[in-house]
Design a protein around this motif. Structure first.
Motif, mmCIF file in Angstrom:
data_model
loop_
_atom_site.group_PDB
_atom_site.id
_atom_site.type_symbol
_atom_site.label_atom_id
_atom_site.label_comp_id
_atom_site.label_asym_id
_atom_site.label_seq_id
_atom_site.Cartn_x
_atom_site.Cartn_y
_atom_site.Cartn_z
ATOM 1 N N SER A 164 1.163 -1.246 0.317
ATOM 2 C CA SER A 164 -0.239 0.204 -0.123
ATOM 3 C C SER A 164 0.793 1.165 0.288
ATOM 4 O O SER A 164 2.113 1.375 0.400
ATOM 5 C CB SER A 164 -1.262 -0.198 0.922
ATOM 6 O OG SER A 164 -0.528 -0.104 2.688
ATOM 7 N N SER A 166 0.621 5.451 0.909
ATOM 8 C CA SER A 166 -0.462 6.928 1.681
ATOM 9 C C SER A 166 0.744 8.061 0.473
ATOM 10 O O SER A 166 1.988 8.222 0.465
ATOM 11 C CB SER A 166 -0.835 7.294 2.604
ATOM 12 O OG SER A 166 0.866 7.054 3.486
ATOM 13 N N ILE A 186 -5.190 7.481 -0.664
ATOM 14 C CA ILE A 186 -4.414 6.223 -1.182
ATOM 15 C C ILE A 186 -4.534 5.200 -1.401
ATOM 16 O O ILE A 186 -5.679 4.635 -1.893
ATOM 17 C CB ILE A 186 -5.624 5.171 0.420
ATOM 18 C CG1 ILE A 186 -5.180 6.237 2.679
ATOM 19 C CG2 ILE A 186 -4.708 3.985 1.412
ATOM 20 C CD1 ILE A 186 -4.508 6.218 3.045
ATOM 21 N N SER A 187 -3.618 4.449 -1.252
ATOM 22 C CA SER A 187 -4.121 2.915 -2.604
ATOM 23 C C SER A 187 -3.566 1.819 -1.722
ATOM 24 O O SER A 187 -2.419 1.465 -1.479
ATOM 25 C CB SER A 187 -2.189 3.292 -3.781
ATOM 26 O OG SER A 187 -3.509 4.774 -4.515
ATOM 27 N N THR A 188 -4.446 1.059 -1.807
ATOM 28 C CA THR A 188 -4.151 -0.230 -1.037
ATOM 29 C C THR A 188 -4.389 -1.850 -2.033
ATOM 30 O O THR A 188 -5.649 -1.433 -2.261
ATOM 31 C CB THR A 188 -5.127 -0.258 0.205
ATOM 32 O OG1 THR A 188 -4.557 -2.160 1.398
ATOM 33 C CG2 THR A 188 -6.019 -0.198 0.315
ATOM 34 N N ARG A 213 -13.527 2.453 -0.220
ATOM 35 C CA ARG A 213 -13.233 3.745 0.439
ATOM 36 C C ARG A 213 -14.072 3.975 1.457
ATOM 37 O O ARG A 213 -13.325 5.157 2.051
ATOM 38 C CB ARG A 213 -13.983 4.658 -1.494
ATOM 39 C CG ARG A 213 -13.793 4.915 -2.345
ATOM 40 C CD ARG A 213 -14.528 5.221 -3.597
ATOM 41 N NE ARG A 213 -12.988 5.436 -4.276
ATOM 42 C CZ ARG A 213 -13.671 5.246 -6.442
ATOM 43 N NH1 ARG A 213 -14.960 5.388 -5.871
ATOM 44 N NH2 ARG A 213 -12.896 5.548 -6.831
ATOM 45 N N VAL A 216 -11.997 3.436 4.441
ATOM 46 C CA VAL A 216 -10.527 4.189 4.559
ATOM 47 C C VAL A 216 -11.294 5.595 5.513
ATOM 48 O O VAL A 216 -10.477 5.839 6.243
ATOM 49 C CB VAL A 216 -10.018 4.820 2.996
ATOM 50 C CG1 VAL A 216 -9.281 6.173 2.999
ATOM 51 C CG2 VAL A 216 -9.407 3.720 2.929
ATOM 52 N N LYS A 217 -12.180 5.997 4.986
ATOM 53 C CA LYS A 217 -13.200 6.940 5.637
ATOM 54 C C LYS A 217 -13.688 6.585 7.425
ATOM 55 O O LYS A 217 -13.735 8.079 8.022
ATOM 56 C CB LYS A 217 -14.662 7.465 4.576
ATOM 57 C CG LYS A 217 -13.667 8.384 4.084
ATOM 58 C CD LYS A 217 -15.051 9.116 2.648
ATOM 59 C CE LYS A 217 -13.838 9.048 1.287
ATOM 60 N NZ LYS A 217 -15.269 9.605 0.892
ATOM 61 N N TYR A 245 -10.225 12.972 -1.003
ATOM 62 C CA TYR A 245 -9.762 11.426 -0.606
ATOM 63 C C TYR A 245 -9.631 10.465 -2.140
ATOM 64 O O TYR A 245 -10.743 10.592 -2.735
ATOM 65 C CB TYR A 245 -10.735 10.705 0.401
ATOM 66 C CG TYR A 245 -10.939 11.492 1.157
ATOM 67 C CD1 TYR A 245 -9.354 9.913 1.893
ATOM 68 C CD2 TYR A 245 -11.904 12.226 2.083
ATOM 69 C CE1 TYR A 245 -10.049 10.684 3.612
ATOM 70 C CE2 TYR A 245 -11.455 12.344 3.714
ATOM 71 C CZ TYR A 245 -10.445 11.550 4.168
ATOM 72 O OH TYR A 245 -10.499 12.011 5.353
ATOM 73 N N HIS A 246 -9.052 10.170 -1.973
ATOM 74 C CA HIS A 246 -8.416 9.602 -3.080
ATOM 75 C C HIS A 246 -7.877 8.017 -2.922
ATOM 76 O O HIS A 246 -7.285 8.022 -2.517
ATOM 77 C CB HIS A 246 -7.364 10.019 -4.254
ATOM 78 C CG HIS A 246 -7.701 11.474 -5.194
ATOM 79 N ND1 HIS A 246 -8.559 11.685 -6.082
ATOM 80 C CD2 HIS A 246 -7.561 12.875 -4.769
ATOM 81 C CE1 HIS A 246 -8.016 13.098 -6.558
ATOM 82 N NE2 HIS A 246 -7.829 13.265 -5.319
ATOM 83 N N VAL A 247 -9.323 6.603 -3.293
ATOM 84 C CA VAL A 247 -8.884 5.643 -2.949
ATOM 85 C C VAL A 247 -8.406 5.083 -3.576
ATOM 86 O O VAL A 247 -10.010 5.080 -4.966
ATOM 87 C CB VAL A 247 -10.068 5.372 -1.647
ATOM 88 C CG1 VAL A 247 -10.192 4.241 -0.879
ATOM 89 C CG2 VAL A 247 -10.016 5.851 -0.605
ATOM 90 N N ASN A 248 -7.243 4.623 -4.507
ATOM 91 C CA ASN A 248 -7.474 3.320 -5.181
ATOM 92 C C ASN A 248 -7.815 4.080 -6.362
ATOM 93 O O ASN A 248 -8.541 3.616 -7.166
ATOM 94 C CB ASN A 248 -8.261 2.020 -4.900
ATOM 95 C CG ASN A 248 -7.525 0.874 -4.025
ATOM 96 O OD1 ASN A 248 -6.536 1.749 -2.949
ATOM 97 N ND2 ASN A 248 -7.389 -0.172 -3.971
#
Length: 427
Positions: A164, A166, A186-188, A213, A216-217, A245-248
Motif C-alpha cells: 500500500s 499513502s 490511499i492505494s492499497t 473507499r 478508509v473514511k 480523498y483518492h482511494v485506489n
C-alpha cells in the motif's frame, strides 16, 4: 497560501521489502560480529529474491533463511500473492568487501577511522509536530502504520494485502503554519473479495472499490485520529473537513508487491527521511553498516537538527555534513535556519558552534549513537526519522545458535543535548 505533499509506503511495498531484507541481513551480521562491514543490496520480483553486495565479517549468516523470515513477517505468506516466503527463490551473490575500500576506513587508532565514502548528508527538523518532523510525512506514515495494524489484526478490512501507499497534501499559510488537510491518497492492495457471480466484472470491481473507499473514511481515518493524533492543532486539521480523498484511484489493486513491481534496496530515500522537506544527499541507508556515512552521518545530522530545534534555536533547521572517503573529519558543516532562527548568531556561526561541540568523525558517531548494535530492521519501514527511541530485546539466529540482545533503537532521535544547547545560546 501554498500546498505541500509527502508520501509513505507500507512494509509490503516492493522497495520496502528489499530494504527490510537488506537491513535484516545487516542486523544478523552485527549481532554476531559488531565490527562487520556490510553493504547489502536486494532485488525482489515475482517469486524471486536476489541478494548482492560486499561483506567483511567473522560471522556466518544463513542469507536465504533471513530473507524468508523477513518476507514472512511482512505478510507475504500466500501463493495467491505470487510472492511468498516459503516458495520464492533466493539467490545470493554476496562477496568480500574490497580491500581498497577497507584500507580507507580502518585505522590502528579507531578514533581516526575514515569515512566509508565521499558524499553529503542532510538532517532536518521543524517544530510542527511532536516528533519535530514535517506534518505531511508524519501523517502519511501514520496512515500506513495503522493500515498495517488493521491488516494484521484481521478483524476489519479483512481483504487487505501487504502492499500500500499513502500521500498527504497540507495547505499552509505564508508563515508556514498548517491550515487544513487538502488531500489524502490511499492505494492499497486487496483480495478479489467480491466475485463476479451473476454480475459483470466491472460491477464487481466497482463494488470492491466503493467498499474500500468507505472503509478508509470510516475505519482507517478515525483510528488514525484516535491513536496517532495527539495535539488539538492537528486534530483540527481533520475536523475542518473538505478533505479530498483518492482511494485506489486506478481501480482494482489485486496484483501488487514484488509480483506487481520489482523492488530494489534504496529507492525510497525521501520516504525514509523528510518527505521532500529540507534536502537529501542522494545516499540510501538500508543494508549499510555505520562505517558508511551515507547512513551514520545522516543520523548524526538529524540528531543535531532535532536537538537544536527542540532547544529553540530555530523553528526549522537543515544541517549538511560532507565527507571524503578515508578522511575522519567532515569536510564541511552547513546550517540553514530558513530565516526562522531565534538567536542573534548567523547560520554560519551556528554551524561553527555545531562543528566545535559535536564530534562528527565516523567512529565518534558510531560510539555516541551506539550504531554498532543490530538495530536496523526497525528503520527499514515507516521512516528512519521521527521514530521513538526505546530499548528492546531481539533474538538472532535459530535453535541452539540463537542469540538474544538488548538494543537501543533510534538513538539519533534522543533529545539528550537540549539543555547544553539552551545554556550555550542563552535560551
Amino acid at each position: 497560501m501554498y500546498l505541500f505533499t509527502s508520501e509513505s509506503v507500507s512494509e509490503g511495498h516492493p522497495d520496502k521489502v528489499a530494504d527490510q531484507i537488506s537491513d535484516a541481513i545487516l542486523d544478523e551480521f552485527l549481532a554476531q560480529d559488531a565490527q562487520s562491514k556490510v553493504a547489502c543490496e536486494t532485488l525482489v520480483t515475482t517469486g524471486q529474491v536476489i541478494i548482492a553486495g560486499e561483506v567483511k565479517s567473522e560471522a556466518y549468516v544463513d542469507l536465504p533463511a533471513v530473507a524468508r523470515k523477513t518476507i514472512r513477517r511482512i505478510g507475504y505468506t500466500k501463493d495467491d500473492y505470487l510472492f511468498s516466503a516459503d516458495s520464492c527463490g533466493v539467490l545470493s551473490a554476496i562477496h568480500e568487501q574490497s580491500p581498497d575500500i577497507n584500507r580507507g576506513v580502518e585505522r590502528n587508532d579507531p578514533e581516526q577511522q575514515g569515512a566509508g565514502d565521499q558524499g553529503m548528508m542532510f538532517g532536518y527538523a521543524n517544530n510542527e509536530t511532536e516528533q519535530l518532523m514535517p506534518l505531511p510525512l508524519a501523517l502519511a506514515h501514520d496512515l500506513m502504520e495503522v493500515l498495517a495494524e488493521i491488516r494484521r489484526e484481521g478483524k476489519q478490512m479483512t481483504y487487505l494485502r501487504p502492499d500500500s501507499k499513502s500521500q498527504v497534501t497540507v495547505e499552509y499559510d505564508d508563515d508556514h503554519h498548517a491550515q487544513r488537510i487538502d488531500t489524502i491518497v490511499i492505494s492499497t492492495q486487496h483480495d478479489e473479495f467480491i466475485p463476479a457471480d451473476g454480475i459483470s466484472q466491472e460491477e464487481a470491481d466497482r463494488r470492491m472499490l466503493e467498499r474500500i473507499r468507505e472503509d478508509v473514511k470510516n475505519v482507517l481515518i478515525p483510528r488514525v485520529m484516535a491513536e496517532r493524533v495527539h495535539t488539538p492543532e492537528v486534530r483540527a486539521l481533520f475536523e475542518r473537513g473538505n478533505i479530498n480523498y483518492h482511494v485506489n484511484p486506478t481501480g482494482k489493486f489485486v496484483i501488487g508487491g514484488p509480483a506487481g513491481d520489482t523492488g530494489l534496496t534504496g529507492r525510497k530515500i525521501i520516504v525514509d527521511t523528510y518527505g521532500g522537506c529540507g534536502a537529501h544527499g542522494g545516499g540510501a541507508f538500508s543494508g549499510k553498516d555505520p562505517s558508511k556515512v551515507d547512513r551514520s552521518a545522516a543520523y548524526a545530522a538529524r540528531h543535531i537538527a532535532k536537538n537544536m530545534v527542540a532547544a529553540g534555536v530555530a523553528d526549522e533547521m537543515l544541517v549538511q555534513l560532507s565527507y571524503a572517503i578515508g578522511v575522519a573529519e567532515p569536510i564541511s558543516v552547513y546550517v540553514n535556519t530558513y530565516g526562522r532562527s531565534h538567536v542573534s548568531l548567523s547560520d554560519g556561526e551556528i554551524a561553527a558552534w555545531v562543528k566545535k561541540h559535536f564530534d562528527l568523525r565516523p567512529h565518534a558517531i558510531e560510539r555516541d549513537l551506539c550504531l554498532r548494535q543490530p538495530i536496523y530492521s526497525e528503520t527499514a519501514a515507516y521512516g528512519h526519522m521521527g521514530r521513538t527511541p526505546q530499548k528492546v530485546s531481539k533474538t538472532f539466529g535459530e535453535g541452539a545458535k540463537a542469540v538474544t540482545r538488548i538494543v537501543e533503537l533510534f538513538t539519533w532521535e534522543k533529545l539528550d543535548r537540549v539543555e547544553e544547547i539552551k545554556a550555550a545560546f542563552n535560551l
